[in-house]
Design an enzyme around this catalytic site. Structure first.
Site, PDB file in Angstrom:
ATOM      1  CD  GLU A  37      12.262 -21.774   9.462  1.00 44.11           C
ATOM      2  OE1 GLU A  37      13.476 -21.852   9.694  1.00 44.11           O
ATOM      3  OE2 GLU A  37      11.494 -21.006  10.056  1.00 44.11           O
ATOM      4  CB  ILE A  84      22.716 -19.281  14.326  1.00 48.40           C
ATOM      5  CG1 ILE A  84      23.107 -19.414  12.850  1.00 48.40           C
ATOM      6  CG2 ILE A  84      23.550 -18.217  15.021  1.00 48.40           C
ATOM      7  CD1 ILE A  84      24.540 -19.761  12.572  1.00 48.40           C
ATOM      8  N   GLY A  85      21.093 -20.736  16.740  1.00 46.37           N
ATOM      9  CA  GLY A  85      20.584 -20.708  18.117  1.00 46.37           C
ATOM     10  C   GLY A  85      21.292 -21.742  18.987  1.00 46.37           C
ATOM     11  CE  LYS A 126      24.933 -10.092  13.804  1.00 43.61           C
ATOM     12  NZ  LYS A 126      24.479  -9.725  12.451  1.00 43.61           N
ATOM     13  CD  GLU A 185      10.826 -16.154  20.777  1.00 46.34           C
ATOM     14  OE1 GLU A 185      10.120 -16.804  19.986  1.00 46.34           O
ATOM     15  OE2 GLU A 185      10.529 -15.981  21.968  1.00 46.34           O
ATOM     16  CB  CYS A 237       9.516 -17.699  12.687  1.00 44.92           C
ATOM     17  SG  CYS A 237       8.504 -16.519  13.577  1.00 44.92           S
ATOM     18  N   GLY A 290      16.486 -16.285  15.355  1.00 39.60           N
ATOM     19  CA  GLY A 290      17.100 -16.719  14.113  1.00 39.60           C
ATOM     20  C   GLY A 290      16.936 -18.209  13.922  1.00 39.60           C
ATOM     21  CB  SER A 291      18.671 -20.520  11.668  1.00 36.80           C
ATOM     22  OG  SER A 291      20.007 -20.276  12.064  1.00 36.80           O
TER      23      SER A 291
HETATM   24  P1  NAD Z   1      20.302 -16.782  11.177  1.00 36.12           P
HETATM   25  O1  NAD Z   1      20.312 -17.714  12.326  1.00 36.12           O
HETATM   26  O2  NAD Z   1      21.139 -17.103  10.005  1.00 36.12           O
HETATM   27  O3  NAD Z   1      20.771 -15.328  11.659  1.00 36.12           O
HETATM   28  C1  NAD Z   1      20.115 -14.634  12.698  1.00 36.12           C
HETATM   29  C2  NAD Z   1      21.050 -13.582  13.262  1.00 36.12           C
HETATM   30  O4  NAD Z   1      22.156 -14.250  13.878  1.00 36.12           O
HETATM   31  C3  NAD Z   1      21.662 -12.662  12.207  1.00 36.12           C
HETATM   32  O5  NAD Z   1      21.798 -11.371  12.751  1.00 36.12           O
HETATM   33  C4  NAD Z   1      23.033 -13.281  11.975  1.00 36.12           C
HETATM   34  O6  NAD Z   1      23.989 -12.377  11.497  1.00 36.12           O
HETATM   35  C5  NAD Z   1      23.363 -13.735  13.391  1.00 36.12           C
HETATM   36  N1  NAD Z   1      24.390 -14.786  13.464  1.00 36.12           N
HETATM   37  C6  NAD Z   1      24.698 -15.728  12.530  1.00 36.12           C
HETATM   38  N2  NAD Z   1      25.729 -16.501  12.971  1.00 36.12           N
HETATM   39  C7  NAD Z   1      26.043 -16.061  14.210  1.00 36.12           C
HETATM   40  C8  NAD Z   1      26.996 -16.452  15.189  1.00 36.12           C
HETATM   41  N3  NAD Z   1      27.844 -17.465  14.966  1.00 36.12           N
HETATM   42  N4  NAD Z   1      27.046 -15.768  16.369  1.00 36.12           N
HETATM   43  C9  NAD Z   1      26.199 -14.752  16.611  1.00 36.12           C
HETATM   44  N5  NAD Z   1      25.273 -14.321  15.712  1.00 36.12           N
HETATM   45  C10 NAD Z   1      25.196 -14.968  14.533  1.00 36.12           C
HETATM   46  O7  NAD Z   1      18.776 -16.562  10.775  1.00 36.12           O
HETATM   47  P2  NAD Z   1      18.186 -15.663   9.608  1.00 36.12           P
HETATM   48  O8  NAD Z   1      18.407 -16.365   8.321  1.00 36.12           O
HETATM   49  O9  NAD Z   1      18.643 -14.242   9.759  1.00 36.12           O
HETATM   50  O10 NAD Z   1      16.618 -15.654   9.986  1.00 36.12           O
HETATM   51  C11 NAD Z   1      15.749 -16.653   9.623  1.00 36.12           C
HETATM   52  C12 NAD Z   1      15.490 -17.591  10.782  1.00 36.12           C
HETATM   53  O11 NAD Z   1      14.978 -16.878  11.899  1.00 36.12           O
HETATM   54  C13 NAD Z   1      14.428 -18.629  10.444  1.00 36.12           C
HETATM   55  O12 NAD Z   1      14.834 -19.892  10.917  1.00 36.12           O
HETATM   56  C14 NAD Z   1      13.206 -18.137  11.214  1.00 36.12           C
HETATM   57  O13 NAD Z   1      12.266 -19.146  11.538  1.00 36.12           O
HETATM   58  C15 NAD Z   1      13.837 -17.550  12.425  1.00 36.12           C
HETATM   59  N6  NAD Z   1      12.906 -16.604  13.073  1.00 36.12           N
HETATM   60  C16 NAD Z   1      12.302 -16.973  14.244  1.00 36.12           C
HETATM   61  C17 NAD Z   1      11.369 -16.110  14.830  1.00 36.12           C
HETATM   62  C18 NAD Z   1      10.663 -16.471  16.119  1.00 36.12           C
HETATM   63  O14 NAD Z   1      10.043 -15.607  16.714  1.00 36.12           O
HETATM   64  N7  NAD Z   1      10.729 -17.713  16.573  1.00 36.12           N
HETATM   65  C19 NAD Z   1      11.067 -14.890  14.222  1.00 36.12           C
HETATM   66  C20 NAD Z   1      11.700 -14.572  13.028  1.00 36.12           C
HETATM   67  C21 NAD Z   1      12.624 -15.432  12.457  1.00 36.12           C
END
Ligand code: NAD
Length: 498
Positions: A401, A253-254, A196, A271, A305, A249-250
């Site tokens: 961040e 949500i993680g 996704k 991650e 990130c 992701g964030s």
């Molecule tokens: P986000 O957490 O908002 O979303 C990430 C993904 O999760 C998206 O596909 C989103 O649709 C999905 N998502 C959101 N809510 C969900 C839920 N309840 N259940 C399942 N999936 C859900 O993050 P973002 O704004 O897309 O990305 C930015 C973040 O990602 C930043 O915090 C950045 O640091 C992090 N990031 C980390 C790395 C790494 O390698 N550590 C790399 C790139 C980005």
């Protein structure tokens, strides 16, 4: 700033062809679902739409990947050398379509074409080729178990087996590259994947799925469903057919996904976000450090990130360093990602722009000094590269961040203070050290408790080096040989011989 959008014919055709979901080797459109607009960030113009997956499509995608993973399926009996060939073939297909991929990413993300093509698309290709080397080298061990067994003799061995159906959730900030960080090791070991992408950057990943099918991935091995996190993402991670979740992701949500996965003991790797300190030692080579530190914070408009957004510079060189960083930042060309001369594009969305501006506003209200270029008015989501000095120690900008082109600079005298602050932060993704002293470098690299320490270079992700975070920045590692581990189970076989 240029407000017209020049889209190539092949990308226009793809936007019309892509119907929202790529499941079981074909396009699936959900007629009753939510429509996701595709907004080009340098103009704010809507250039198309995708249909969001409904619950039937999520079920269909997972069931198709469950079928493809069945022990009797074509995929499960393909053998490692064929998986190697498929990974290499996908790398070649991306190379052949590099311009199209770069344009698809730039149209959604806003990052300059030069970066999407020469960095992101290249990194996706390199990662596929790196993991293409593994399938035929994954094996278990033969283990001697004839201990105090009297006359009985046993033979034991372990096998490394794919974990099963993987739910891969990807953010928007480097969509193709991060998709491949998950797809390549999963495919190398023989898993099947339902991915996704972020609702804000789905196009390149949909094209990746279409291309994978064209070059011979069996149906169901790589499905892509698009949609919002709270709807489609949530249904995917809660689906009983999933054996492993890999999420980037964030932190917020993680953590939610961590709770859901732990209820069912689903394998999970995370991650997450970072707030990476940059330590500029008094012996740093400023010719390299100034552009390196600036681009480490501003590349991809700071939406990285491992962006080096919190800079510490030693008192001895602070005045010169700050002057040079300001001058460098003011000289950067900000514009549409589709323009060749652009170095810094817009941020991805109006929402992201407003969030970053509110951080900058807070800094200004707290009495900090702001250094940024004046940009002409535009409908695009632009934030100029911003250098902030003289921030109070308790400012939230120093710990959160920002995910935008914003760098804070603090002056230090004793690097042990920075080590202490870094190691007590909830973030632990990366740190950057600029120094010409081998001894300083080794001491800092050892003492900083973060996933990766970059020395005399802005952060970048070589496919052969594991990436991930300490503390709340994540669990597990992507990339490198250890990136395979999260997609494998170990099976032990114990057999009586006599
Ligand atoms: P986000 O957490 O908002 O979303 C990430 C993904 O999760 C998206 O596909 C989103 O649709 C999905 N998502 C959101 N809510 C969900 C839920 N309840 N259940 C399942 N999936 C859900 O993050 P973002 O704004 O897309 O990305 C930015 C973040 O990602 C930043 O915090 C950045 O640091 C992090 N990031 C980390 C790395 C790494 O390698 N550590 C790399 C790139 C980005």
């Amino acid at each position: 700033m240029n407000q017209s959008i020049n889209i190539s014919e092949s990308v226009k055709e793809f936007i019309i062809r892509s119907k929202g979901q790529f499941i079981d080797g074909e396009w699936v459109k959900c007629l009753n679902g939510f429509e996701l607009p595709i907004i080009e960030p340098s103009s704010g113009i809507n250039i198309g739409k995708l249909s969001e997956a409904d619950i039937e499509s999520v079920n269909k995608a997972v069931e198709s990947s469950v079928q493809a993973f069945n022990p009797d399926s074509e995929w499960s009996n393909l053998g490692p050398s064929k998986r190697e060939r498929l990974l290499n073939a996908l790398a070649t297909a991306i190379e052949e379509n590099a311009d199209q991929f770069a344009e698809l990413i730039t149209l959604e993300l806003g990052a300059p074409l030069s970066a999407t093509k020469h960095f992101e698309v290249n990194k996706a290709v390199e990662t596929l080729r790196y993991y293409a080397g593994f399938p035929s080298k994954i094996h278990g061990d033969v283990i001697d178990i004839n201990q105090d067994m009297g006359d009985q003799h046993f033979f034991g061995y372990t096998c490394k087996e794919p974990v099963g159906v993987v739910a891969a959730i990807v953010p928007w900030n480097a969509p193709l590259m991060i998709a491949v960080w998950k797809l390549a090791p999963a495919i190398a070991v023989g898993c099947t994947v339902v991915m996704k992408p972020s609702e804000e950057a789905s196009l390149a990943i949909l094209r990746l799925a279409e291309l994978a099918h064209e070059i011979g991935f069996p149906p169901g091995v790589f499905n892509v469903i698009v949609g919002r996190g709270e709807t489609v993402g949530n249904s995917l991670v809660s689906h009983p057919g999933i054996n492993k979740i890999t999420f980037t992701g964030s932190m917020k949500i993680g953590k939610e996904i961590h709770k859901k996965a732990s209820d069912k003991l689903i394998r999970l790797s995370l991650e997450l976000g970072g707030k990476s300190p940059v330590i500029v030692m008094p012996d740093a080579d400023l010719e390299e450090a100034v552009p390196g530190v600036a681009m480490g914070a501003f590349a991809n408009s700071g939406q990285v990130c491992v962006a080096g957004s919190r800079v510490f510079v030693h008192k001895k060189i602070a005045d010169e360093f700050i002057e040079r960083i300001k001058e460098f930042s003011l000289g950067l060309t900000v514009g549409s990602g589709l323009d060749e001369e652009t170095q810094i594009g817009p941020v991805i969305s109006k929402k992201q722009q407003q969030k970053i501006e509110s951080y900058i506003d807070d800094a200004w209200k707290s009495g900090a000094k702001l250094h940024q270029k004046n940009l002409s008015k535009s409908n695009g989501f632009f934030v100029p590269p911003t250098v902030i000095t003289n921030l109070p120690r308790d400012s939230k900008l120093l710990n959160e961040e920002i995910f935008g082109p914003v760098m804070t600079i603090e002056v230090f005298e004793d690097e042990n203070d920075i080590i202490l602050q870094t190691n007590s932060s909830s973030h632990g993704l990366a740190a950057m050290v600029w120094s010409e002293s081998h001894r300083n470098i080794q001491i800092l690299a050892k003492k900083l408790r973060v996933g990766t320490v970059f020395v005399n270079t802005p952060a970048f992700p070589p496919p052969s080096i594991p990436t991930g975070g300490f503390r709340e920045s994540g669990i597990g590692r992507d990339l490198g040989a250890s990136g395979l581990e999260g997609f494998l189970e170990t099976k032990s076989v114990i057999s009586k011989i006599s």
